[in-house]
Scaffold this active site. Structure first.
Site, PDB file in Angstrom:
ATOM      1  N   GLY A  24       0.838  -1.200   0.000  1.00 53.39           N
ATOM      2  CA  GLY A  24       0.000   0.000   0.000  1.00 53.39           C
ATOM      3  C   GLY A  24       0.867   1.242   0.000  1.00 53.39           C
ATOM      4  O   GLY A  24       2.084   1.161  -0.164  1.00 53.39           O
ATOM      5  N   ASP A 165      -9.528   6.090   7.833  1.00 58.28           N
ATOM      6  CA  ASP A 165      -9.355   5.678   6.421  1.00 58.28           C
ATOM      7  C   ASP A 165     -10.338   4.539   6.143  1.00 58.28           C
ATOM      8  O   ASP A 165      -9.957   3.438   5.753  1.00 58.28           O
ATOM      9  CB  ASP A 165      -7.909   5.215   6.197  1.00 58.28           C
ATOM     10  CG  ASP A 165      -7.610   4.923   4.728  1.00 58.28           C
ATOM     11  OD1 ASP A 165      -8.378   5.398   3.863  1.00 58.28           O
ATOM     12  OD2 ASP A 165      -6.612   4.230   4.448  1.00 58.28           O
TER      13      ASP A 165
HETATM   14  N1  ATP Z   1      -4.890  -8.434   9.527  1.00 58.24           N
HETATM   15  C1  ATP Z   1      -5.013  -8.635   8.218  1.00 58.24           C
HETATM   16  N2  ATP Z   1      -5.542  -9.793   7.747  1.00 58.24           N
HETATM   17  C2  ATP Z   1      -5.658 -10.025   6.414  1.00 58.24           C
HETATM   18  N3  ATP Z   1      -5.265  -9.144   5.464  1.00 58.24           N
HETATM   19  C3  ATP Z   1      -4.728  -7.983   5.870  1.00 58.24           C
HETATM   20  C4  ATP Z   1      -4.568  -7.664   7.259  1.00 58.24           C
HETATM   21  N4  ATP Z   1      -3.999  -6.440   7.339  1.00 58.24           N
HETATM   22  C5  ATP Z   1      -3.819  -6.016   6.075  1.00 58.24           C
HETATM   23  N5  ATP Z   1      -4.250  -6.931   5.187  1.00 58.24           N
HETATM   24  C6  ATP Z   1      -4.239  -6.834   3.708  1.00 58.24           C
HETATM   25  O1  ATP Z   1      -3.268  -5.875   3.291  1.00 58.24           O
HETATM   26  C7  ATP Z   1      -3.900  -4.745   2.664  1.00 58.24           C
HETATM   27  C8  ATP Z   1      -3.181  -3.464   3.056  1.00 58.24           C
HETATM   28  O2  ATP Z   1      -3.178  -3.336   4.470  1.00 58.24           O
HETATM   29  P1  ATP Z   1      -3.256  -1.912   5.188  1.00 58.24           P
HETATM   30  O3  ATP Z   1      -4.461  -1.182   4.648  1.00 58.24           O
HETATM   31  O4  ATP Z   1      -3.161  -2.113   6.648  1.00 58.24           O
HETATM   32  O5  ATP Z   1      -1.914  -1.224   4.659  1.00 58.24           O
HETATM   33  P2  ATP Z   1      -1.709   0.226   4.017  1.00 58.24           P
HETATM   34  O6  ATP Z   1      -0.283   0.372   3.638  1.00 58.24           O
HETATM   35  O7  ATP Z   1      -2.307   1.252   4.934  1.00 58.24           O
HETATM   36  O8  ATP Z   1      -2.548   0.081   2.699  1.00 58.24           O
HETATM   37  P3  ATP Z   1      -3.332   1.215   1.911  1.00 58.24           P
HETATM   38  O9  ATP Z   1      -2.360   2.331   1.687  1.00 58.24           O
HETATM   39  O10 ATP Z   1      -3.738   0.476   0.636  1.00 58.24           O
HETATM   40  O11 ATP Z   1      -4.504   1.598   2.797  1.00 58.24           O
HETATM   41  C9  ATP Z   1      -5.349  -4.807   3.128  1.00 58.24           C
HETATM   42  O12 ATP Z   1      -6.218  -4.184   2.220  1.00 58.24           O
HETATM   43  C10 ATP Z   1      -5.586  -6.313   3.211  1.00 58.24           C
HETATM   44  O13 ATP Z   1      -5.814  -6.843   1.922  1.00 58.24           O
END
Ligand code: ATP
Length: 259
Positions: A24, A165
């Site tokens: 992400g 978010d």
């Molecule tokens: N506890 C969890 N169990 C299963 N999948 C998870 C979990 N945490 C994260 N993911 C997967 O990883 C993806 C990205 O996680 P997260 O949103 O926490 O990270 P991010 O870097 O903030 O992403 P973004 O910038 O896309 O919001 C989630 O959309 C999901 O598909």
């Protein structure tokens, strides 16, 4: 994705076996069957027992010291919220397993399952399956699931926590259709109706952009679930949040009209 980032992450993870789940804006998400406190010889062979490692890599465009402080702050802040949520029985979120804040690493419970098309069971992907078939898109099952999601958000807000978010990708459904909230990187404690209204608005926009045909019904069911958890004295609070939500929507509409 850069191999260097993955190697960097692995060096902090004692070279345990990980698979990349997602990259992400903020973090790389890995999946592993290895528990952080158990010797590597005892990795869980069962596919159903998996763990998630959220790694915030160094951002080279930021000043190094500032970047380290920010990463540490965000990792600790997300861990605190996850920890707080373990004490709120009504809100489903992944359990926090371990934290290495200096290296921007959180270990947590893995939530969800693979849908038929192999995508993770986020609310967005789950609803997508029905996008081209009205007979599946507007069933009682969809209605019940969206009400359950709404209840989760209501419980979060009743506890004066805001997500920050709240997109449909950050809501994951378990195999028994329980809704879990994930990604608390931007979450905070807040008593402000405005913050809660913005959470509702962000989710409304996410639903509108990915499921435009059914967004009216979907948002209606989400709000019904949300409202249902406020009772007695809390109904005044609910009214104030919903009034603010209308203001936020109006501001959003004006902004999009003005371009
Ligand atoms: N506890 C969890 N169990 C299963 N999948 C998870 C979990 N945490 C994260 N993911 C997967 O990883 C993806 C990205 O996680 P997260 O949103 O926490 O990270 P991010 O870097 O903030 O992403 P973004 O910038 O896309 O919001 C989630 O959309 C999901 O598909």
């Amino acid at each position: 994705m850069s191999d260097t980032i993955i190697e960097n992450a692995k060096s902090h993870l004692r070279n345990i076996q990980v698979t990349v789940v997602s990259q992400g804006a903020e973090a790389i998400i890995f999946q592993t069957t290895q528990h952080p406190y158990l010797p590597s010889s005892i990795s869980t062979s069962s596919e159903s027992l998996k763990f998630i490692i959220k790694y915030r890599p160094p951002k080279t465009y930021r000043h190094r010291t500032l970047d380290q402080q920010l990463t540490k702050h965000r990792t600790i802040s997300e861990a605190r919220i996850l920890q707080k949520l373990t004490n709120i029985a009504e809100v489903n979120a992944p359990s926090l397993i371990a934290i290495d804040s200096r290296n921007g690493i959180l270990w947590m419970e893995h939530i969800g399952y693979e849908l038929a098309n192999k995508d993770i069971s986020s609310l967005k992907n789950w609803l997508w399956q029905f996008n081209h078939d009205e007979s599946k898109a507007l069933t009682n099952e969809v209605q019940d699931t969206l009400r359950a999601v709404g209840r989760q958000i209501g419980e979060l807000h009743k506890n004066d926590l805001v997500h920050g978010d709240l997109t449909s990708s950050n809501i994951i459904l378990s195999e028994n259709s329980k809704a879990f909230l994930i990604d608390f990187g931007l979450s905070s404690q807040s008593t402000l109706n405005e913050d809660k209204a913005v959470d509702l608005y962000v989710l409304e926009r996410a639903i509108l952009s990915t499921h435009p045909l059914y967004s009216y019904e979907y948002n209606k069911w989400l709000l019904e679930g949300y409202s249902s958890v406020f009772s007695g004295k809390q109904e005044t609070k609910l009214k104030e949040i919903l009034r603010r939500y209308e203001d936020v929507r109006l501001r959003g509409r004006k902004r999009s009209m003005l371009g």
